[in-house]
Scaffold this active site. Structure first.
Site, PDB file in Angstrom:
ATOM      1  N   ASP A  37       0.794  -1.241   0.000  1.00 43.29           N
ATOM      2  CA  ASP A  37       0.000   0.000   0.000  1.00 43.29           C
ATOM      3  C   ASP A  37       0.828   1.295   0.000  1.00 43.29           C
ATOM      4  OD1 ASP A  37      -1.943  -1.933   0.213  1.00 43.29           O
ATOM      5  OD2 ASP A  37      -2.874  -1.155   2.033  1.00 43.29           O
ATOM      6  N   ASP A  75      -4.463  -0.837  -1.852  1.00 45.84           N
ATOM      7  CA  ASP A  75      -5.770  -0.706  -1.209  1.00 45.84           C
ATOM      8  C   ASP A  75      -6.702  -0.140  -2.290  1.00 45.84           C
ATOM      9  OD1 ASP A  75      -6.757  -1.246   1.428  1.00 45.84           O
ATOM     10  OD2 ASP A  75      -6.994   0.908   1.799  1.00 45.84           O
ATOM     11  N   HIS A  77     -10.591   0.487  -2.817  1.00 43.84           N
ATOM     12  CA  HIS A  77     -11.968   0.437  -2.306  1.00 43.84           C
ATOM     13  C   HIS A  77     -12.997   0.963  -3.302  1.00 43.84           C
ATOM     14  CE1 HIS A  77     -10.402  -0.732   1.525  1.00 43.84           C
ATOM     15  NE2 HIS A  77      -9.839   0.439   1.794  1.00 43.84           N
ATOM     16  N   HIS A  81     -17.614   2.437   0.584  1.00 47.85           N
ATOM     17  CA  HIS A  81     -17.084   1.190   1.150  1.00 47.85           C
ATOM     18  C   HIS A  81     -17.452   1.049   2.630  1.00 47.85           C
ATOM     19  CE1 HIS A  81     -13.940  -1.758   2.390  1.00 47.85           C
ATOM     20  NE2 HIS A  81     -14.266  -2.264   1.222  1.00 47.85           N
ATOM     21  N   HIS A 110     -10.958   6.729   1.351  1.00 49.68           N
ATOM     22  CA  HIS A 110      -9.576   6.656   0.882  1.00 49.68           C
ATOM     23  C   HIS A 110      -9.411   5.592  -0.190  1.00 49.68           C
ATOM     24  CE1 HIS A 110      -9.770   3.441   3.900  1.00 49.68           C
ATOM     25  NE2 HIS A 110      -8.748   2.878   3.265  1.00 49.68           N
ATOM     26  N   LYS A 135      -6.831  -5.055  -3.130  1.00 43.60           N
ATOM     27  CA  LYS A 135      -7.588  -5.635  -2.016  1.00 43.60           C
ATOM     28  C   LYS A 135      -8.541  -4.602  -1.439  1.00 43.60           C
ATOM     29  CE  LYS A 135      -3.894  -4.461   1.149  1.00 43.60           C
ATOM     30  NZ  LYS A 135      -4.654  -3.393   1.856  1.00 43.60           N
ATOM     31  N   CYS A 180      -2.125  -2.717   7.591  1.00 43.67           N
ATOM     32  CA  CYS A 180      -1.964  -3.646   6.458  1.00 43.67           C
ATOM     33  C   CYS A 180      -0.647  -4.415   6.497  1.00 43.67           C
ATOM     34  CB  CYS A 180      -2.167  -2.903   5.156  1.00 43.67           C
ATOM     35  SG  CYS A 180      -3.895  -2.377   4.987  1.00 43.67           S
TER      36      CYS A 180
HETATM   37  C1  VGL Z   1      -4.744   0.703   5.637  1.00 42.72           C
HETATM   38  C2  VGL Z   1      -6.340   1.640   6.984  1.00 42.72           C
HETATM   39  C3  VGL Z   1      -7.277   1.504   5.992  1.00 42.72           C
HETATM   40  C4  VGL Z   1      -3.326   0.283   5.471  1.00 42.72           C
HETATM   41  C5  VGL Z   1      -5.677   0.535   4.641  1.00 42.72           C
HETATM   42  O1  VGL Z   1      -2.848   0.208   4.320  1.00 42.72           O
HETATM   43  O2  VGL Z   1      -2.661   0.030   6.504  1.00 42.72           O
HETATM   44  N1  VGL Z   1      -5.081   1.237   6.810  1.00 42.72           N
HETATM   45  N2  VGL Z   1      -6.935   0.951   4.824  1.00 42.72           N
HETATM   46 ZN    ZN Z   2      -8.333   0.862   3.265  1.00 43.85          ZN
END
Ligand code: VGL
Ligand code: ZN
Length: 233
Positions: A37, A75, A77, A81, A110, A135, A180
């Protein structure tokens, strides 16, 4: 102490240097670097900025030549979401709610699919990266882990991919350490991989002590905590 002093007297730096080199970890052909990410959404100017998030980019780039296999995650979404606070009336970002699969932290909107915010950081230089795992694209299920969605049932397919390619060891980097990265590292352990998290190639959100808790859990499950300087490039 006596032995070290004696060595120092005889060999000086000439003795210390090869010992240090021998202490480094040389990733093998059956190792993979997982870059979690590292996206615009998680750095300054993004929708869910992680403090110092962009600092991981040069650290990851510098290690990349040591890896024959690199996997990147994104990430990714839907709008509206289930992990977005804005999806619910009266909920604010960073509060927690209960979803069908359990507790869920609610985030600002996000990393929405196809937006610049969700794009990989343009500074990443990973020419040998082979796979991008997206994901969190099921609207009603979040996915911190690169391996398994938050319902703990739906796989992303990453374990199958790595196993089919003979990968035994993974080195996890990226954002965020306590979400993550941690979930990916712990799932990798559960799936039988040897797992290293390269601490200075990660940055954390650290929500209510989540960073310390994540390290404690990771280490309890046999995740090894190392620094980028421990990798022989
Ligand atoms: C993440 C919060 C929401 C991450 C992803 O990449 O750690 N944290 N979505
Ligand atoms: Zn996320």
């Amino acid at each position: 102490i006596k032995a070290a002093a004696a060595l120092g007297a005889v060999g000086g730096l000439g003795v210390a240097a090869p010992l240090m080199a021998a202490g480094k970890i040389k990733p093998k052909a059956n190792s993979a670097l997982i870059v979690v990410d590292v996206q615009n959404c998680f750095v300054d100017g993004g929708t869910l900025p992680v403090k110092g998030g962009a600092d991981v980019v040069p650290v990851i780039n510098a290690m990349a030549p040591a890896f024959e296999n690199i996997v990147v995650t994104q990430d990714w979404h839907t709008e509206g979401h289930a992990s977005f606070a804005s999806t619910y009336g009266g909920k604010k970002p960073f509060e927690t709610t209960k979803l069908s699969y359990g507790s869920q932290v609610l985030w600002p909107d996000h990393c929405v699919q196809g937006t610049d915010d969700a794009a990989l950081h343009s500074g990443l230089k990973l020419p040998t990266a082979q796979l991008i795992i997206r994901k969190g694209f099921h609207k009603s299920v979040d996915s911190y882990s690169a391996f398994e969605e938050a319902d703990r049932k739906t796989t992303t397919g990453l374990a199958g991919y790595l196993k089919a390619r003979g990968i035994k060891t993974v080195f996890v980097t990226g954002l965020a350490t306590d979400f993550c990265v941690a979930w990916t590292a712990m799932d990798a352990r559960k799936l039988g991989f040897e797992v290293y998290v390269i601490e200075d190639a990660t940055r954390a959100i650290d929500l209510n002590g989540s960073l310390a808790a994540a390290w404690k859990q990771m280490q309890a499950q046999g995740v090894k905590r190392i620094q980028s300087a421990d990798i022989a490039v």
